[in-house]
Each structure stands twice: as C-alpha cells, then as structure tokens.
Design an enzyme around this catalytic site. Structure first.
Site, PDB file in Angstrom:
ATOM      1  N   VAL A 290       0.828  -1.195   0.000  1.00  0.00           N
ATOM      2  CA  VAL A 290       0.000   0.000   0.000  1.00  0.00           C
ATOM      3  C   VAL A 290       0.870   1.256   0.000  1.00  0.00           C
ATOM      4  CG1 VAL A 290      -1.618   1.325   1.385  1.00  0.00           C
ATOM      5  CG2 VAL A 290      -1.944  -1.124   1.079  1.00  0.00           C
ATOM      6  N   ALA A 291       1.950   1.200   0.775  1.00  0.00           N
ATOM      7  CA  ALA A 291       2.824   2.363   0.891  1.00  0.00           C
ATOM      8  C   ALA A 291       3.432   2.725  -0.454  1.00  0.00           C
ATOM      9  CB  ALA A 291       3.935   2.062   1.891  1.00  0.00           C
ATOM     10  N   GLU A 295      -1.784   5.862  -4.969  1.00  0.00           N
ATOM     11  CA  GLU A 295      -3.138   5.631  -5.478  1.00  0.00           C
ATOM     12  C   GLU A 295      -3.668   6.800  -6.290  1.00  0.00           C
ATOM     13  OE1 GLU A 295      -2.118   5.068  -2.517  1.00  0.00           O
ATOM     14  OE2 GLU A 295      -2.714   3.059  -1.881  1.00  0.00           O
ATOM     15  N   ASP A 337      -1.365  33.860 -38.711  1.00  0.00           N
ATOM     16  CA  ASP A 337      -1.927  34.785 -39.690  1.00  0.00           C
ATOM     17  C   ASP A 337      -1.629  36.199 -39.258  1.00  0.00           C
ATOM     18  OD1 ASP A 337      -3.197  33.003 -41.282  1.00  0.00           O
ATOM     19  OD2 ASP A 337      -5.125  33.121 -40.230  1.00  0.00           O
ATOM     20  N   ASP A 645      -7.706  30.178 -41.091  1.00  0.00           N
ATOM     21  CA  ASP A 645      -9.147  30.427 -41.068  1.00  0.00           C
ATOM     22  C   ASP A 645      -9.878  29.853 -42.278  1.00  0.00           C
ATOM     23  OD1 ASP A 645      -8.027  32.291 -42.747  1.00  0.00           O
ATOM     24  OD2 ASP A 645      -8.517  34.024 -41.514  1.00  0.00           O
ATOM     25  N   GLU A 714       7.824   6.238   2.740  1.00  0.00           N
ATOM     26  CA  GLU A 714       7.140   5.169   3.469  1.00  0.00           C
ATOM     27  C   GLU A 714       7.832   3.831   3.243  1.00  0.00           C
ATOM     28  OE1 GLU A 714       3.140   5.396   1.978  1.00  0.00           O
ATOM     29  OE2 GLU A 714       3.120   7.550   2.303  1.00  0.00           O
ATOM     30  N   ASN A 739      -1.516   7.960   2.478  1.00  0.00           N
ATOM     31  CA  ASN A 739      -1.613   7.997   1.017  1.00  0.00           C
ATOM     32  C   ASN A 739      -2.870   8.689   0.520  1.00  0.00           C
ATOM     33  OD1 ASN A 739       0.753   6.728   0.862  1.00  0.00           O
ATOM     34  ND2 ASN A 739       0.015   4.885  -0.158  1.00  0.00           N
ATOM     35  N   THR A 742      -3.561  12.487   3.806  1.00  0.00           N
ATOM     36  CA  THR A 742      -2.558  13.532   3.977  1.00  0.00           C
ATOM     37  C   THR A 742      -1.679  13.709   2.748  1.00  0.00           C
ATOM     38  OG1 THR A 742      -1.048  12.008   5.038  1.00  0.00           O
ATOM     39  CG2 THR A 742      -2.533  13.208   6.451  1.00  0.00           C
TER      40      THR A 742
HETATM   41 MG    MG Z   1      -7.642  36.868 -44.602  1.00  0.00          MG
END
Ligand code: MG
Ligand code: ADP
Length: 905
Positions: A290-291, A295, A337, A645, A714, A739, A742
C-alpha cells in the site's frame, strides 16, 4: 401538419426528382420551414446526430474503478485483517476502498462531463433558411425539409438535394474516399441507379464545401444519411484515446506496483526466515504494498488536464483534443496569420489612387463620416468622376454590409470589403442604386489562392460588366488596359512600373493594398463560367490602401514568446512590404524583407528546410505553401503551432503539431480539423494557451513528484525497520491514511495550483523529454530519504524510551506533519517557499490546516484514535515532532537555493 416521422423515410432516389418535387415531398419551400414546424420535426425525428459508439455509462465507470490492481490489494488486505480478527483495521480498509473508488469515480465522471461540455461548445454550426431568414444553428437541430445555405468552408450537415448552385464544388473524401472535389448543380437526372459519388445534384452529410455557394433542401438526417449508414465504420476512429502522457504515467504506475510487490516478496521471505508470525508478516507486507503505490496518480493527470481545459475555455481557448494540452507546452514555433490575429482586423481605407493621382481619405472605422482629400483639400470638380469610377468597382464587387448599433458602425462579412464599401460611399457610390440599375448575374467569391473576387452584372445598356477587386500585383498582371484621365487606353510597361511603385509606397506605410479593375463582355456568359475566363483582359482602374492597426496586446505577447524561447512566424496572403512593415512594428522581424510565395515555388524542400529557421515573415503565400512551411519546420525538429481560417488552410492545420482555428473568421471545416479553437481570434490568446499548457505540465510533474517522494519515504522507512528486525513502524491503516488523506488531498490542490509566473521565462520543454528525468528522480529519492530518516529517528528513539504503540504514534505523526509541510515546498521546483504566497493556493492552505487539526484531534478522540491505533501526545512533544517534521522541507529549500535554476532543461 403532416405526420413528420414518416416523411421521406423511404430511401428514395432524390436525384431523379426536380427540386420542386423534392420541396413538395418535404412540405417545404425556398423560404424554408417555419421555426414551429422545424421544432415539431426535431421532436418527431430526433436530433441530427450520428450515434457514437456507446460511451461508458455511470455504472460502467463505477465498476471500472475496481479494475485496478491496487484496489484488489486493498481488498485482500482488508479480508486478511478481518480473518485475523483485526476488525477495526478491516473496516477501515474497506471504507477507504470505497472512498477511493468513489473519488476515482467522481473524478472520471466530472472529466467526462467537462469533455461533453466542450464537445458542445465546439460542435459544428450550419446556416439555415427558416421563416424566410438565414440564421446560424447547431448542426444537430437540422430537420428534413430545412434549407441549407452552403458556402466555401461549410460542413454539409445532412443529406440534401441541391436547389441552386454557383460554382459549387464539394470535398467528398469522407464518404467516397475520392480526394478530388466534385462539381455540383441543381439539374435532375433521368431515372436509374446512380452511385452516390456521381449524384451531382445531391450533397451528403460529413462532406464539406470546397468552393462556391449553393442552397439545398434536407432529405435525410442522422442515421438515415449515407454517413449514418456507414457510421459503424467510423466509430473506432472517433473514440478518444488516453493522451501520451497519461499512457506513459499508466505504464510508470504499473512498473511501480511490480517493483513494490517485488520488494514486498523479498521482505516477506526475510521475515519468514526470521520466524516472524505469519499474521503480523502479512499485515506488514500489505502495508508495504500500500505504501509503495501512489493511489492518486492516474486521477491526478486526468484532473489536471481536464481542469486545465476548462480554465482554457474560460480564457477563450477551446481544446478539441486533450493531448493538445501536453503538446502546447513544448511548442517552439507559432506560425500565425496576420490579418485579424496580429491585427485587429478592422480596416479603414486611408489612401486611394486612380488615373495617376493619389488621394488621402479621412475618417475612422466603418462610419460614413470622412472625406477624400487631394493635396489636403476636399477633392472636387474633375476628381469626382474618377473617384466615382473607382468607387463603382469597389462597391460593385462587394458582399459586405454595414449597420449601426448603439452609435457604432459595424460590418457583416469581410472587413476588407467593408472598408471598400465605406470608401466607395465617401466617393458618392451607392450599392442599392447599382443593384437596381445593374443586377448581379454571377459572383466569384474571394479565395486566398486567387486573392481576388469578381462580380458580373447586367449593365443598363444590355451588356455584361465584370468588377474585380483583389491583390494588386497579380491583378495588374491580368490587365491589358488602364483607365486614365484620357479614358481607357492600353496599359504600357511604364504604367505598370508607376502603379507598382505606388503599391510599394502604400505597403511601406503598413497599408493593405487592394486593386480594382473591370471589363465588359460581348458574349453571353453561362453561370458555370470559371474565374479565369472572367478575370482576364481587364482594365485597371485604381488602388485602395487600407490600414488595419496591430492589436495592442500583440507586441507584448510576441515579446513573451521570445522570452519563452518560442519563435513567431507571420504567414500572410498580404503584400510582402505590408507584411514586413507590420512584422517590424510588432517585433517579429527587424526590417528583413518577407519571403514570398513565388520565392517558395523556386525553393526545394531541402533548401526550405535549411532556410526555415531564419525566415520570420512569409507573404503572398497560398494554403499549399503553409503546409510546406509546417513540414520544413517539423523536419528541423520544431514543434509547430499553426493558425488558419480558410477552407484551404485545413491541410496545414492538420499537418501542424497544434492546429489552431479562428473562432470568428474560421470556417467550419477549419474548426473541425483544428486541435484548438481561439474564440477571439487573438494572437495573445494563443500565447496564453501555451503558457497554460506549460503550467499544466508543471502541475502534473510537481504533483507526481510529491506523491512519489511520499511513497518512497514510506517504503524506505518500512524496509529499513523490517531488515533491522524492528516492529513495523506504520500499520497498513496509517499508510492508507497518509496515502489517501494527507498525501491525496494536497496532491489534488497541487495538480490545480496556479501557474508559476516564470513559466514563460524559460525555453520550451523538449517533446522527447521524460517527465521522470534525472532531476526528478534524484529529488524524489532525496526527499524520501530525508523524510524516512527523520521518521526513523523519532521512531527508534521513542521505541527505546517508551512503548511500541506510542513509538508508532510518534512515527505516524511526524510522517503526516512532514508530508503536509512538504506540500508547500512542492509547489515549485525552483522557487523558495517563502517567495510564493500561501494565499495563491487557498485550498492547499485549508487542506494543510485541516489535516493538522484532524491529526491532533484524532489522538484525543476515542473512535478515530481507536481506528488509527494512536495514543494521545502531550503538547510539548507535539512541538518537538513538528520541528522534526520541518527538517525535510528546510533541507529541500536549501537545495533549491544552491541548485542552478536552469537545470530544468
Ligand atoms: Mg484573410
Ligand atoms: P491575410 O489574411 O493573410 O492578410 P488574405 O489571404 O486574406 O491575407 O488576402 C490576401 C490578399 O488578397 C490581400 O492582401 C488583398 O489584397 C486581397 N484580398 C483580401 N480580401 C479580399 C477580398 N474580400 N476581395 C478581394 N481581395 C481581397
């Protein structure tokens, strides 16, 4: 009203019917449906949408939380604890499993929702004629019988039968795979079977308009369309993958789990050989596993990215692909542009030239106030008919409209044409009169390759007359005569020279120059005539020079880019001297002349690649050149952002690492091929997006750093104790608490931290750079080592002076304190804690203060204390622990002072 859901559901051969027959079938007319009827049909037939592959439902997302290895490790841990009679432990673990799953679920759901919201914002729009008026609608609202208005750059929103077409050509590659555009017209076919690729009086959903204009009546929507029928083929392409960074971190997370399990196995074996009871051993082993696993890790990336995307939307940048956010941070070149992006896109004609004489024009904006001056006096007498001759071309070939709103004059349509309309008006021409006297027969709209537009009108004398406005150089090349004070005479080479020098003079004053020309025809033209046939043997009439001021924020944004190691390249269809003048003004280039499209034609791929790093201004280019420029830059290893564009810009936008479409002037096709849409068309907004991209990457990195350093600490602490043969300093429940609470909560606050103001003062991150580089790993190890040492010291000392439970409580407390204190230091890799105000991340401050309070309170609360297996700590001891806990933070801050800032890159 007829029962709607049955109209035209039979797949009929619409191409066999005349347009009026089709209109009748759908109970529509050339003025369109009424809004009420359209609304009723929308309810009956449903939205015009291709059904996408089923996206995971709420239940699926919830279930998927249990697919992760870590959850199962926790569940096994809980079960083992339960079997061994450690009920409190078992319940706590299960609560945490549920909490963890719920948090993951919630984050994924909200990320999904925000992606949905964005999809809605970036959904295509269409122009429909309803109630006799043309308005813009979301494409999903299109119903059968609607009249679609089509023009270059539009997406075809539904299968439709063409009612009228003017040089209409369509890109059908999405449907037929054919990359050539297809010409379309309204005429009906003889009965018979015709493949869709040849149905030239039909347009189909998902295709786009390459050129010309047209109107069409919708015959099928949603899944009834041709696209709908093959939609299952498209499904795979549309599902969004995890971003490269997410994938890398997923892989990294899996690696960590296996490393952790390896260590656990070794320690388990070691303990077993020493004869530690199996029960205690399994608890420690579970605790270790787990340490080691952070997670929060996968969620952090998702949260940081999707929060970033929402923040960007608030700052007028719509992100169409999550992965773009990552690429943004490593942008090295922005190709932009000029008109409308670097400039405000508001044109005012300042100078005119006709029949060998130059005039000045006064007045600002699109309002009618202002005069035409000759030698500082209002032009009168002989000047007037000449000015009117020029004005009639400027106005005769013009699609813009002016209107006044709250005392301000605005333009609908192309600002360039709007400016011509204004100056034509100042010369006394009037388009309404003109339209009555000489109606429009053919329109050949502007496109950025031809760089001109034409209108053919039927003149009062019965002949046809063409009016042409466009880029003056190329236009002049198509002129054979010239309008002078003596009337129309053949154009001589000295005339050309004189005109070119006037053009160059205007361009040097940063003016955008437009030429005007005209001709008349003896022959009768048919409506399918191509531009080349109209735009030749012209009579040159005159010039207009218009000013489009640079955006006030553009200069600062460009300076920011330079400080950030990003090159800005201006790419424009405008005249090289106008381009250079504005580029110099904005600080993009220092007086060097622009490279033109003609230069590019004469340059080989490899030469272009060599020269590209030195060129900052390209002028008179076509869309095709844009793609070559992108490729040349990319070949040099640049990460290229490119704006555009027009329809023709779509390939370059697709080819760029980051394709940027303009929200206001951009066509639908451009927007659909872009990664980003800048809703205010502003260059400065693009730069802000890059800054955000860098900031988001930083946030992910520092959060990852923070979480992994915690896990390292840990793991080190536990490993050392097991090896020495001490009882486990932290119980699984402690590790889970650290985990998830804190570490987990501060991590969330770090992932959404404010952007470091200095992100734009360093060079772009290399794209190949790994997030977990040497500096990252060394800091992680150092931090882990420091924290583990302090906790070990406290644990060992207390163990020798007090009982095991108190020692554990002390170790646990010092660990929690040092983790939350370190969260402040983790906010920047280079900047000292005391230089960043705590108030710039209030949620972090709140989380830290809250965690402190809970930690102290838990030891004096029977339930929580029982759960966490802690015993009360006396106040003086608290202070001592706090001081010890601050040691890692202090040492790390000292390191920040001695390490050079630029190590980052
Ligand atoms: Mg133009
Ligand atoms: P950019 O957007 O990069 O400034 P464009 O491709 O819009 O360049 O325009 C290129 C040139 O075409 C302009 O310099 C101008 O001379 C001409 N032009 C632009 N708009 C129009 C228009 N609506 N009608 C005729 N000519 C135009």
């Amino acid at each position: 009203m007829i029962p709607n859901s049955t109209i035209g559901t039979e797949a009929e051969n619409w191409y066999e019917k005349s347009s009026n027959e089709v209109l009748d079938v759908f109970d529509s007319s050339s003025s369109g449906l009424s809004s009420a009827e359209a609304a009723a049909r929308l309810v009956a037939d449903g939205p015009n949408q291709i059904k996408q592959a089923k996206r995971p439902g709420v239940a699926r997302i919830l279930l998927s939380q249990f697919r992760s290895l870590i959850i199962w490790i926790l569940i096994v841990a809980g079960a083992v604890s339960g079997i061994m009679g450690e009920m409190a432990n078992a319940i706590a673990i299960l609560v945490i499993v549920v909490l963890n799953a719920f948090m993951g679920f919630y984050q994924e759901l909200s990320a999904e929702r925000s992606v949905d919201a964005l999809r809605l914002l970036t959904a295509p729009e269409v122009k429909l004629r309803r109630d006799g008026r043309v308005l813009s609608f979301p494409a999903v609202q299109v119903v059968k019988g609607d009249i679609l208005m089509l023009e270059a750059g539009d997406l075809v929103a539904a299968d439709s039968r063409i009612l009228q077409a003017a040089s209409l050509s369509i890109m059908e590659a999405t449907l037929t795979g054919e990359s050539e555009t297809v010409e379309k017209q309204a005429a009906a076919f003889l009965p018979g079977k015709i493949p869709i690729g040849d149905q030239s009086n039909m347009v189909f959903m998902g295709t786009s308009v390459a050129a010309g204009t047209g109107e069409a009546v919708v015959v099928a929507t949603a899944m009834d369309t041709q696209l709908g029928r093959i939609a299952s083929l498209l499904d795979q392409a549309q599902s969004e993958k995890r971003t490269p960074l997410q994938q890398k971190l997923d892989a990294f997370g899996r690696l960590l789990i296996w490393i952790a399990l390896g260590i656990v196995a070794v320690l388990f074996g070691l303990g077993y050989l020493r004869g530690t009871p199996l029960g205690e051993l399994s608890l420690t082993a579970i605790g270790l596993a787990v340490a080691a696993v952070p997670e929060g890790l996968p969620a952090i990336v998702t949260v940081a990215l999707s929060v970033g995307v929402l923040q960007m939307a608030r700052r007028r940048v719509l992100v169409r692909k999550l992965a773009t956010v990552e690429t943004l941070g490593s942008t090295t070149v922005i190709c932009t542009d000029k008109t409308g992006t670097l400039t405000v896109g508001q044109m005012t004609v300042r100078a005119l030239y006709v029949a060998g004489i130059s005039y000045d024009v006064t007045g600002e904006g699109y309002g009618p106030d202002g005069q035409i001056l000759f030698a500082d006096k209002i032009a009168a007498g002989d000047h007037l008919p000449r000015l009117l001759a020029l004005a009639s071309v400027q106005i005769g070939c013009n699609n813009a409209h002016l209107f006044e709103e709250e005392g301000i004059w605005r333009v609908i349509g192309d600002p360039t044409e709007g400016a011509l309309l204004v100056s034509g008006g100042k010369a006394g021409a009037n388009r309404v009169h003109m339209d009555e006297e000489s109606p429009v027969i053919i329109e050949l709209p502007f496109d950025s390759d031809r760089k001109r537009s034409s209108v053919v009108r039927k003149m009062p004398n019965g002949r046809l007359g063409a009016y042409v406005n466009g880029a003056p150089g190329p236009l002049l090349a198509r002129c054979s005569h010239i309008y002078t004070q003596r009337g129309v005479v053949p154009l001589l080479s000295e005339d050309r020279r004189a005109i070119l020098s006037v053009i160059s003079g205007m361009a040097k004053r940063s003016l955008r120059v437009l030429g005007s020309a005209q001709r008349d025809f003896d022959l009768v033209l048919n409506t399918d005539i191509c531009a080349d046939e109209v735009e030749c043997n012209l009579t040159f009439v005159g010039l207009a020079g218009m000013f489009d001021p640079p955006r006030s924020e553009a200069k600062g944004a460009i300076a920011n880019c330079h400080a950030a190691g990003i090159r800005v390249v201006m790419i424009t269809g405008d005249h090289p001297e106008t381009a250079s003048a504005i580029a110099t003004d904005l600080g993009i280039a220092s007086g060097a002349l622009a490279t033109t499209g003609t230069d590019l034609e004469a340059t080989s791929e490899s030469d272009l690649r060599e020269r590209a790093p030195l060129i900052s201004v390209y002028a008179r280019v076509t869309a095709e050149h844009k793609l070559r420029i992108v490729r040349a830059l990319q070949a040099n290893g640049d990460v290229v952002a490119m704006t555009g564009d027009g329809v023709n810009d779509a390939p370059a936008i697709k080819g760029a690492d980051i394709g940027i479409a303009m929200g206001q002037t951009g066509t639908q096709v451009t927007k659909q091929s872009a990664d980003l849409i800048v809703t205010d068309d502003n260059f400065a907004t693009i730069v802000e997006a890059v800054e955000q991209g860098r900031g988001i990457y930083d946030s992910i990195r520092k959060t990852l750093q923070y979480l992994l350093a915690g896990s390292t600490a840990e793991l080190l602490l536990m490993t050392v104790c097991v090896i020495i043969g001490l009882p486990a300093p932290l119980l699984p429940i402690h590790l889970l608490w650290i985990n998830l609470v804190t570490d987990g909560l501060p991590a969330l606050c770090l992932a959404t931290d404010r952007i470091d103001p200095s992100v734009m003062n360093r060079p772009p991150r290399r794209r190949s750079e790994s997030m977990t580089d040497r500096r990252f790993l060394s800091t992680m190890l150092l931090t882990g080592l420091l924290t583990a040492s302090v906790a070990f010291g406290v644990y060992f000392y207390t163990l020798t002076t007090k009982d095991a439970e108190t020692a554990r409580t002390y170790a646990f407390t010092v660990m929690v304190f040092s983790e939350i204190l370190r969260a402040f230091g983790a906010r920047s890799e280079t900047e000292s804690v005391w230089r960043i105000s705590l108030l710039t991340n209030r949620s972090l401050l709140a989380v830290v203060v809250g965690t402190f309070a809970v930690q102290i309170w838990s030891q004096h609360n029977a339930v929580l204390g029982g759960l966490l297996k802690t015993s009360p700590i006396a106040f003086p001891d608290f202070l001592v622990l706090f001081m010890f806990a601050a040691i890692p933070l202090f040492v790390l801050e000292l390191f920040k002072l001695v390490r050079p800032v630029s190590v980052q890159n």
